[in-house]
Design a protein around this motif. Sequence first.
Motif, PDB file in Angstrom:
ATOM      1  N   TYR A 157      91.018  57.203 -55.999  1.00 14.91           N
ATOM      2  CA  TYR A 157      91.308  57.787 -54.695  1.00 14.91           C
ATOM      3  C   TYR A 157      92.714  58.389 -54.654  1.00 14.91           C
ATOM      4  N   ILE A 158      93.680  57.646 -55.170  1.00 12.55           N
ATOM      5  CA  ILE A 158      95.056  58.138 -55.136  1.00 12.55           C
ATOM      6  C   ILE A 158      95.182  59.426 -55.950  1.00 12.55           C
ATOM      7  N   GLU A 159      94.558  59.477 -57.110  1.00 10.29           N
ATOM      8  CA  GLU A 159      94.636  60.691 -57.932  1.00 10.29           C
ATOM      9  C   GLU A 159      93.985  61.868 -57.211  1.00 10.29           C
ATOM     10  N   CYS A 215      86.322  42.929 -56.597  1.00  9.56           N
ATOM     11  CA  CYS A 215      87.692  43.430 -56.444  1.00  9.56           C
ATOM     12  C   CYS A 215      88.111  44.272 -57.649  1.00  9.56           C
ATOM     13  N   LEU A 216      87.701  43.845 -58.829  1.00  8.38           N
ATOM     14  CA  LEU A 216      88.008  44.626 -60.031  1.00  8.38           C
ATOM     15  C   LEU A 216      87.394  46.020 -59.930  1.00  8.38           C
ATOM     16  N   GLY A 217      86.195  46.095 -59.393  1.00  5.89           N
ATOM     17  CA  GLY A 217      85.570  47.398 -59.202  1.00  5.89           C
ATOM     18  C   GLY A 217      86.298  48.239 -58.177  1.00  5.89           C
ATOM     19  N   LEU A 218      86.683  47.615 -57.073  1.00  2.00           N
ATOM     20  CA  LEU A 218      87.438  48.337 -56.050  1.00  2.00           C
ATOM     21  C   LEU A 218      88.761  48.860 -56.597  1.00  2.00           C
ATOM     22  N   GLN A 219      89.373  48.075 -57.446  1.00  2.00           N
ATOM     23  CA  GLN A 219      90.659  48.465 -58.030  1.00  2.00           C
ATOM     24  C   GLN A 219      90.545  49.810 -58.739  1.00  2.00           C
ATOM     25  N   GLN A 220      89.494  50.014 -59.503  1.00  2.00           N
ATOM     26  CA  GLN A 220      89.312  51.272 -60.221  1.00  2.00           C
ATOM     27  C   GLN A 220      88.987  52.416 -59.260  1.00  2.00           C
ATOM     28  N   ILE A 221      88.182  52.124 -58.245  1.00  2.00           N
ATOM     29  CA  ILE A 221      87.829  53.158 -57.270  1.00  2.00           C
ATOM     30  C   ILE A 221      89.069  53.632 -56.521  1.00  2.00           C
ATOM     31  N   PHE A 222      89.912  52.693 -56.107  1.00  2.00           N
ATOM     32  CA  PHE A 222      91.105  53.067 -55.345  1.00  2.00           C
ATOM     33  C   PHE A 222      92.113  53.820 -56.206  1.00  2.00           C
ATOM     34  N   LYS A 223      92.184  53.483 -57.458  1.00  2.00           N
ATOM     35  CA  LYS A 223      93.058  54.223 -58.363  1.00  2.00           C
ATOM     36  C   LYS A 223      92.620  55.688 -58.418  1.00  2.00           C
ATOM     37  N   GLN A 230     100.388  67.185 -54.860  1.00  2.00           N
ATOM     38  CA  GLN A 230     101.478  66.298 -55.248  1.00  2.00           C
ATOM     39  C   GLN A 230     101.402  65.998 -56.736  1.00  2.00           C
ATOM     40  N   THR A 231     102.533  65.635 -57.307  1.00  2.00           N
ATOM     41  CA  THR A 231     102.554  65.277 -58.732  1.00  2.00           C
ATOM     42  C   THR A 231     102.949  63.810 -58.876  1.00  2.00           C
ATOM     43  N   GLY A 232     104.209  63.538 -59.206  1.00  2.00           N
ATOM     44  CA  GLY A 232     104.660  62.160 -59.363  1.00  2.00           C
ATOM     45  C   GLY A 232     105.137  61.574 -58.057  1.00  2.00           C
ATOM     46  N   GLY A 233     105.939  60.499 -58.175  1.00  2.00           N
ATOM     47  CA  GLY A 233     106.512  59.859 -56.999  1.00  2.00           C
ATOM     48  C   GLY A 233     105.665  58.719 -56.471  1.00  2.00           C
ATOM     49  N   VAL A 234     106.200  58.049 -55.452  1.00  2.00           N
ATOM     50  CA  VAL A 234     105.533  56.912 -54.828  1.00  2.00           C
ATOM     51  C   VAL A 234     104.454  57.398 -53.870  1.00  2.00           C
ATOM     52  N   HIS A 235     103.255  56.817 -53.999  1.00  2.00           N
ATOM     53  CA  HIS A 235     102.164  57.147 -53.084  1.00  2.00           C
ATOM     54  C   HIS A 235     101.405  55.865 -52.744  1.00  2.00           C
ATOM     55  N   ILE A 236     100.957  55.781 -51.488  1.00  2.00           N
ATOM     56  CA  ILE A 236     100.267  54.597 -50.982  1.00  2.00           C
ATOM     57  C   ILE A 236      98.965  55.014 -50.309  1.00  2.00           C
ATOM     58  N   PHE A 237      97.886  54.365 -50.701  1.00  2.00           N
ATOM     59  CA  PHE A 237      96.598  54.570 -50.039  1.00  2.00           C
ATOM     60  C   PHE A 237      96.146  53.207 -49.509  1.00  2.00           C
ATOM     61  N   GLN A 238      95.778  53.153 -48.238  1.00  2.00           N
ATOM     62  CA  GLN A 238      95.454  51.854 -47.640  1.00  2.00           C
ATOM     63  C   GLN A 238      94.338  51.996 -46.623  1.00  2.00           C
ATOM     64  N   TRP A 239      93.459  50.989 -46.592  1.00  2.00           N
ATOM     65  CA  TRP A 239      92.535  50.931 -45.475  1.00  2.00           C
ATOM     66  C   TRP A 239      92.464  49.511 -44.935  1.00  2.00           C
ATOM     67  N   VAL A 240      92.118  49.453 -43.657  1.00  2.00           N
ATOM     68  CA  VAL A 240      91.952  48.188 -42.956  1.00  2.00           C
ATOM     69  C   VAL A 240      90.544  48.188 -42.387  1.00  2.00           C
ATOM     70  N   SER A 270      98.638  51.553 -54.724  1.00  2.00           N
ATOM     71  CA  SER A 270      99.929  52.232 -54.794  1.00  2.00           C
ATOM     72  C   SER A 270     100.129  52.868 -56.153  1.00  2.00           C
ATOM     73  N   SER A 271     101.028  53.827 -56.188  1.00  2.00           N
ATOM     74  CA  SER A 271     101.368  54.520 -57.423  1.00  2.00           C
ATOM     75  C   SER A 271     102.876  54.586 -57.568  1.00  2.00           C
ATOM     76  N   GLN A 272     103.386  54.080 -58.686  1.00  2.00           N
ATOM     77  CA  GLN A 272     104.802  54.141 -59.048  1.00  2.00           C
ATOM     78  C   GLN A 272     105.703  53.398 -58.060  1.00  2.00           C
ATOM     79  N   VAL A 273     105.226  52.276 -57.523  1.00  2.00           N
ATOM     80  CA  VAL A 273     106.058  51.415 -56.677  1.00  2.00           C
ATOM     81  C   VAL A 273     106.646  50.323 -57.569  1.00  2.00           C
ATOM     82  N   PRO A 274     107.957  50.270 -57.744  1.00  2.00           N
ATOM     83  CA  PRO A 274     108.565  49.286 -58.651  1.00  2.00           C
ATOM     84  C   PRO A 274     108.292  47.853 -58.209  1.00  2.00           C
TER      85      PRO A 274
END
Length: 369
Positions: A93-95, A83-91, A103-113, A28-32
């Motif tokens: 992905y969102i960018e 998991c630490l490696g995945l964390q960087q990869i997913f970050k 898109q610029t700012g705001g809340v964004h969610i990337f998810q896979w199952v 996620s990005s910018q989720v409080p």
Amino acid sequence: MKIVFLVLLGLHSAAAVTHSLKNIVTASSQVPNFPEFVIVGMVDDVQIQHYDSNTTRLVPKQDWANRVTEDNPQHWERYTARCLGLQQIFKGYIETLKHRFNQTGGVHIFQWVGGCEWDDETGEVSGFRQVGYDGEDFLSWDVKTNTWIAPKQQAVITKNSWNNDKALMAHYKYLLSQDCPDWLKKLVNYGRSSLMRTELPSVSLLQKTPSSPVSCFATGFYPDRAMIFWRKDGEELHQDVELGEILPNHDGSFQMNVDLNLSSVTPEDWRRYECVFHLSGVKDDIITKLDKTAIQTNWGKTGDGRDGGFPLGAVIGGVVVLLLLVVGIVGFFLWKKNKKGKDGVQPANTTDASSSSLSSSVEVQNTGL
């Protein structure tokens, strides 16, 4: 953007023969007040492991899940590093997707199952993957053709890149048809006494006001494969009834209710109605007759002079646990319903093949989006 939280509910009863291993990865990005990265692993929809970017540790959530260290003493440390490696990869992905969707700012969610299912009676196995972005499907995996499908134009470039990597697609097929089911069988064996247990509920009749519907409320049952309904003269009713959702209690059991509108029913006919609760795998149903003296209320005394009142503790407890599951387990539900079948349900990929509940269903694409 409409954000809907993911509720992790549902377990298999002793009568069920289909088991599942599933990993849900949420970036996620910018989720409080929510971690930027969360991984939740589940067996038969019971959470067995958890990782988030705040704690940076992959940890077991069931005592029996920790038995994986019998074969691999370094399991949790090894996959914490993954998991630490995945964390960087997913970050990343969102960018990438923010740029692709302009898109610029705001809340964004990337998810896979991703994961697999195994029928312990027929031996049939199947895998699934699906990727979502900002509440909509981004990529779906076709289990029959072992290829990705792009429901959005912005996903076509990713679909083509991933499908053209034949070695990786063959690796997917192996992981989700052999490696993941093997790991699932092992985990089901570890947790059999917990996953296969059966607990019957207490059933109450509740009514808010004299003119409100009467609610048949069952709480404390396990697993969640249950039905509850009203019937009249032995026939199930489909009109003037409203079925509630199955919700979790604080102790891991479940609750549910079904309401009956009695506005057009005369007092003399009440005796013709009864509430039926059925738990999968249990032969005898719990039948509760519609009896005015048995109704608990929050507006005074019951018909026989006893104190009324809803069992609010159980109801509130279920709501609190629901919120805790939402905040502490996963994040956001990107798909309003799972879509199993030829469109697949699922996500994707890493080139490091290794037998584990994490690697079998969460394989991260090194070539990116």
